[in-house]
Design an enzyme around this catalytic site. Structure first.
Site, PDB file in Angstrom:
ATOM      1  CD  GLU A 154       3.005  17.139  -2.420  1.00  0.00           C
ATOM      2  OE1 GLU A 154       2.534  16.489  -3.347  1.00  0.00           O
ATOM      3  OE2 GLU A 154       3.056  16.720  -1.252  1.00  0.00           O
ATOM      4  N   GLY A 193      -1.321  12.505  -5.571  1.00  0.00           N
ATOM      5  CA  GLY A 193      -1.931  11.641  -4.578  1.00  0.00           C
ATOM      6  C   GLY A 193      -3.153  10.932  -5.142  1.00  0.00           C
ATOM      7  N   GLY A 194      -4.325  11.475  -4.884  1.00  0.00           N
ATOM      8  CA  GLY A 194      -5.587  10.815  -5.216  1.00  0.00           C
ATOM      9  C   GLY A 194      -5.668  10.308  -6.649  1.00  0.00           C
ATOM     10  N   GLY A 217      -5.463  17.137  -1.651  1.00  0.00           N
ATOM     11  CA  GLY A 217      -6.686  16.385  -1.368  1.00  0.00           C
ATOM     12  C   GLY A 217      -7.939  17.228  -1.288  1.00  0.00           C
ATOM     13  CG  HIS A 262       3.626  14.304   2.022  1.00  0.00           C
ATOM     14  ND1 HIS A 262       2.480  14.704   2.652  1.00  0.00           N
ATOM     15  CD2 HIS A 262       3.333  14.210   0.703  1.00  0.00           C
ATOM     16  CE1 HIS A 262       1.521  14.841   1.743  1.00  0.00           C
ATOM     17  NE2 HIS A 262       2.018  14.548   0.548  1.00  0.00           N
ATOM     18  CD  GLU A 315      -0.728  13.536   3.423  1.00  0.00           C
ATOM     19  OE1 GLU A 315      -0.208  12.419   3.264  1.00  0.00           O
ATOM     20  OE2 GLU A 315      -1.451  14.083   2.556  1.00  0.00           O
ATOM     21  CB  SER A 350      -6.013  19.100  -6.364  1.00  0.00           C
ATOM     22  OG  SER A 350      -6.500  18.938  -5.037  1.00  0.00           O
ATOM     23  CG  ASN A 388       2.460  10.100  -1.720  1.00  0.00           C
ATOM     24  OD1 ASN A 388       2.515   8.976  -1.231  1.00  0.00           O
ATOM     25  ND2 ASN A 388       2.511  11.206  -0.992  1.00  0.00           N
ATOM     26  CD1 TRP A 389       0.085   4.870  -5.653  1.00  0.00           C
ATOM     27  CD2 TRP A 389       0.471   2.774  -4.956  1.00  0.00           C
ATOM     28  NE1 TRP A 389       0.195   4.072  -6.770  1.00  0.00           N
ATOM     29  CE2 TRP A 389       0.432   2.776  -6.367  1.00  0.00           C
ATOM     30  CE3 TRP A 389       0.703   1.575  -4.285  1.00  0.00           C
ATOM     31  CZ2 TRP A 389       0.616   1.615  -7.120  1.00  0.00           C
ATOM     32  CZ3 TRP A 389       0.896   0.410  -5.042  1.00  0.00           C
ATOM     33  CH2 TRP A 389       0.839   0.435  -6.440  1.00  0.00           C
ATOM     34  CE  LYS A 390      -1.050  12.012  -0.365  1.00  0.00           C
ATOM     35  NZ  LYS A 390      -1.764  13.235  -0.023  1.00  0.00           N
TER      36      LYS A 390
END
Ligand code: 13P
Length: 253
Positions: free
Chosen positions: A169, A236-237, A175, A97, A99, A215, A9-11
């Site tokens: 998640e 993600g990251g 994150g 998601h 977010e 994470s 997920n590049w967001k």
């Protein structure tokens, strides 16, 4: 046998040149997949076509949008519909998601509509769920996540729900560098599968891929993906670093 999936997920990250550099490095190193493994790249809307072209011909590699609108079409300036995505050849769409649930106030009932819009046009929803820290600390996570699954997905037929991927998640792990422990992840994934089994039976529940997100990194992916009810990750990251994400792909069971 259910799919084992490494989803990036590049967001809202990476300019086009940065994305090109990442994708070049990733595709240089990316392993071939077995028939039960998949890699999904959830990228910003403007990059969908280009990423699809770049991965074409690679078996098991798929592209996802990170959201879609809950209506088929109409006067919704700035929005993107599920039929548009499907007509481009996009295969998957991340929905719900945390977010978006938080910053765009996406409710369970809205997400149920988005799930329908995706399935109507053959897009596979990657349906996200997960509890905030306060609920985890009050030990309410099973009820919370079970409620999200029921509200977002239980209007579906047994046949339709087998076309959905679920991503658990925990919000406190996104994150933050604080990954759920193996025990916490397995316990929740088994709970989600039992919620699915109660409604749809064991065979359907056993066929649905449930990804862990929060994470995930190269250093913990093997342990997480080796858990009986964890079928890969939504990353993600660490998906923004080619070497990390390649290691994560290699950690798929
Ligand atoms: P991180 O891997 O950066 O914790 O993000 C997880 C996530 O939100 C993926 O959708």
């Amino acid at each position: 046998m259910r799919k084992q999936i490494a989803a990036a997920n590049w967001k809202m990250n990476l300019t086009k040149p940065q994305a090109e550099q990442l994708l070049n490095m990733l595709l240089d190193q990316a392993p071939e997949l077995t028939g039960s493994q998949e890699v999904v790249l959830a990228v910003p809307f403007p990059y969908l076509m280009w990423v699809m072209e770049r991965i074409s011909g690679r078996s098991g590699y798929r592209v996802a949008a990170q959201n879609c609108h809950h209506k088929v079409a109409g006067a919704f300036t700035g929005e993107v519909s599920a039929p548009m995505l499907a007509s481009l050849g996009v295969s998957d769409c991340v929905l719900g998601h945390s977010e978006r649930r938080e910053y765009q106030q996406e409710s369970d009932s809205l997400l149920a509509e988005k799930v329908d819009r995706c399935l109507e046009v053959g897009l596979r929803p990657i349906f996200c769920c997960g509890e905030p820290l306060s609920i985890r600390e009050a030990e309410g996570q099973n009820d919370h996540v079970g409620g999200q699954i029921r509200a977002g997905l239980f209007h579906l037929t047994a046949d339709a729900i087998t076309k959905v991927v679920i991503a658990y998640e925990p919000i406190w792990a996104i994150g933050t560098g604080r990954t759920a422990s193996a025990d916490q992840a397995q316990e929740m994934h088994a709970h989600i599968r039992s919620v699915l089994a109660d409604q749809y039976g064991d065979v359907v529940a056993a066929s649905i891929s449930i990804l862990y997100g929060g994470s995930v990194k190269a250093s913990n992916a093997t342990e997480l993906f080796g858990l009986p009810d964890v079928d890969g990750g939504l990353v993600g990251g660490a998906s923004l670093q080619a070497d990390e994400f390649v290691q994560i792909i290699r950690s798929l069971a």
